[in-house]
Scaffold this motif. Structure first.
Motif, PDB file in Angstrom:
ATOM      1  N   ALA A 112      -2.183  -6.682  -1.814  1.00 33.90           N
ATOM      2  CA  ALA A 112      -3.176  -6.698  -2.878  1.00 33.90           C
ATOM      3  C   ALA A 112      -4.178  -7.794  -2.568  1.00 33.90           C
ATOM      4  O   ALA A 112      -3.894  -8.741  -1.829  1.00 33.90           O
ATOM      5  N   ARG A 172      -5.095   0.294  -1.878  1.00 37.27           N
ATOM      6  CA  ARG A 172      -4.537  -0.987  -2.298  1.00 37.27           C
ATOM      7  C   ARG A 172      -5.209  -1.429  -3.594  1.00 37.27           C
ATOM      8  O   ARG A 172      -6.387  -1.139  -3.827  1.00 37.27           O
ATOM      9  N   LYS A 192      -3.224   2.079  -8.690  1.00 40.34           N
ATOM     10  CA  LYS A 192      -2.880   1.283  -7.509  1.00 40.34           C
ATOM     11  C   LYS A 192      -4.062   1.128  -6.558  1.00 40.34           C
ATOM     12  O   LYS A 192      -4.301   0.044  -6.027  1.00 40.34           O
ATOM     13  N   VAL A 212       3.764  -5.070  -7.579  1.00 34.98           N
ATOM     14  CA  VAL A 212       3.249  -4.393  -6.380  1.00 34.98           C
ATOM     15  C   VAL A 212       4.140  -4.664  -5.177  1.00 34.98           C
ATOM     16  O   VAL A 212       4.382  -3.774  -4.347  1.00 34.98           O
ATOM     17  N   VAL A 257       1.151  -8.571  -9.323  1.00 34.38           N
ATOM     18  CA  VAL A 257       1.400  -8.641  -7.879  1.00 34.38           C
ATOM     19  C   VAL A 257       2.893  -8.575  -7.594  1.00 34.38           C
ATOM     20  O   VAL A 257       3.325  -7.955  -6.613  1.00 34.38           O
TER      21      VAL A 257
END
Length: 361
Positions: A198, A227, A104, A132, A129
Motif C-alpha cells: 500500500a 493496490r 482495494k 491489507v 494497512v
C-alpha cells in the motif's frame, strides 16, 4: 426510414450488450421501438469479429436468466468487479454502507478536520494497512509526505507499530519530500508499482495542486497496479477528489479496560475512532465508533456509552455567576499596613532621580 429504424435497433442492441459486459444496468436504456431489442440480427452479427460475436451469443439478453451467471455486483447502478475487490473492515454495517467495503485498487481519502486529529487519522490508516498485510505479507508500505507534515505530526513509533498493528518497523518506509509537487510525483510513481502492499500520501490543508486532475492520476495508478492508495488529509476542506470513498476520522473517548472482575475504573482501554462517511459509492451516510483490537488486529464496533475523558458535573452545567456591584477594598486598619498602591509609588527621595534627565557616561 426503414433503414434508419433498423440502424436504431442495431445500435440499441449493441449498447445493451456492451452494458451487459461492463456490468452497468441495461434497464436504464430505453428501447427506441417496440419488440425485443436484445436480439441482434444475424446480418449484424456476421459483420462483427468472431470473438465479439461469440461473446454476444453466449451472453444473451442482459435481463434474461444468464444474468445470474455473471460475477459482477451491481449496487445502485454502479458496477464493481467482484466481492474480492473490497477490503472488508469486519464491521457489517460499515461494509454495507460502503457498498462492500473499502476498494482495494483505488484511491481512498481519510480526512481529519483539525490538526489535532492527525494522530487518529494515522492510527486508522495503519489499522487499514494491517488488514491489507494479511493478504500482502512481506511487502513494504511507503508513506509519502512533506517536511511540514512530519515536523507537525511526527513519525509513528516503531515499537507501537509491531505491538498495536503487527507491522514490522522495517516494513514501513518514509519518503520526506521538500515540496508538495515532489510528494505528488513520488506517490504517483509508487502507486503504479506492485512491489508495495500500500502507499500512503499525507497532505496538509487544501493545496491548489491537489486538484481533481491530480487525484484522478493517483486513482488511475492505483487501479492499474491493483493496490490501495490512502490519501491522508490534515485540516483540509472537503474538496472534490477522484477518491470514491472519503472517511472523516477523529479520536473517540477510550472506554475502560476490561478485566476479569469487570471494567477497571479510571483506566484507558483500546484505541477508539469516530468515523463518519463523507463520500461513498452508495451515497449512504453513517456514523460509527470503532475500537481497534491490538491482539487480534481487527475492528470492533462500540455501541455502548464510553467513559468521558473529564467526568461531567453531577448537577449539570456550571451556573453562571450572579451579576452584582463591584465594591472597592476598604482602607487599611492601621497605618503600619501599607496599601499595594502606595508600594508601587516611588518615595520622595526617588522623585528627583526619576524626573532628572538621563545622563550617559
Amino acid at each position: 426510414m426503414a433503414m434508419s429504424a433498423v440502424a436504431r435497433d442495431t445500435v440499441f442492441a449493441l449498447r445493451r450488450q456492451i452494458a451487459k459486459i461492463e456490468g452497468t444496468l441495461p434497464e436504464r436504456l430505453q428501447a427506441p421501438t417496440a419488440g425485443a431489442p436484445g436480439a441482434i440480427p444475424g446480418e449484424v452479427r456476421s459483420g462483427l469479429p468472431s470473438a465479439i460475436a461469440e461473446k454476444l451469443n453466449r451472453s444473451g439478453d442482459a435481463t434474461g436468466p444468464d444474468m445470474t451467471r455473471d460475477r459482477t455486483i451491481v449496487r445502485r447502478g454502479l458496477a464493481v468487479a467482484s466481492a474480492d475487490a473490497f477490503l472488508h473492515t469486519g464491521i457489517g454495517r460499515l461494509d454495507a454502507a460502503l457498498g462492500g467495503g473499502l476498494p482495494k485498487a483505488a484511491l481512498s481519502e481519510i480526512h481529519g478536520l483539525e490538526t489535532r486529529d492527525a494522530g487518529a487519522v494515522a492510527g486508522f490508516a495503519l489499522s487499514l494497512v494491517s488488514l491489507v498485510l494479511r493478504e500482502k505479507q512481506g511487502l513494504p508500505i511507503l508513506w509519502v509526505g512533506t517536511a511540514e507534515i512530519f515536523h507537525e505530526a511526527g513519525f509513528p513509533y516503531a515499537r507501537g507499530l509491531h505491538a498495536l498493528f503487527g507491522i514490522e518497523p522495517e516494513q514501513l518506509l518514509f519518503s520526506e519530500a521538500p515540496k508538495l509537487l515532489d510528494a505528488l510525483w513520488i506517490a504517483e510513481e509508487a502507486a503504479r508499482m506492485t512491489a508495495f502492499a500500500a502507499v500512503i500520501l499525507e497532505i496538509r490543508g487544501s493545496p491548489r495542486r491537489l486538484d481533481l486532475t491530480a487525484t484522478r492520476r493517483l486513482h488511475a495508478r492505483a487501479q492499474n497496479a491493483g493496490r490501495p492508495l490512502l490519501l491522508l488529509r490534515q485540516a483540509g476542506e472537503a474538496d472534490p477528489t477522484a477518491a470514491p470513498v472519503r472517511l472523516i476520522v477523529s479520536a473517540a473517548a477510550a472506554a475502560s479496560r476490561e478485566t476479569v472482575a469487570g471494567p477497571l475504573a479510571g483506566s484507558i482501554g483500546r484505541p477508539a475512532f469516530k468515523l463518519d462517511i463523507g463520500k461513498s459509492r452508495t451515497a449512504l451516510p453513517g456514523q460509527f465508533t470503532l475500537e481497534w483490537n491490538p491482539n487480534e488486529h481487527a475492528f470492533a464496533e462500540r455501541t455502548e456509552n464510553s467513559v468521558a475523558v473529564v467526568p461531567a458535573s453531577g448537577r449539570g452545567a456550571d451556573p453562571a455567576p450572579a451579576p452584582g456591584a463591584v465594591l472597592a477594598f476598604p482602607a487599611p486598619a492601621s497605618p503600619a499596613v501599607t496599601s499595594p498602591a502606595a508600594c508601587d509609588q516611588p518615595s520622595r527621595q526617588q522623585h528627583p532621580a526619576h524626573r532628572g534627565p538621563r545622563r550617559a557616561g
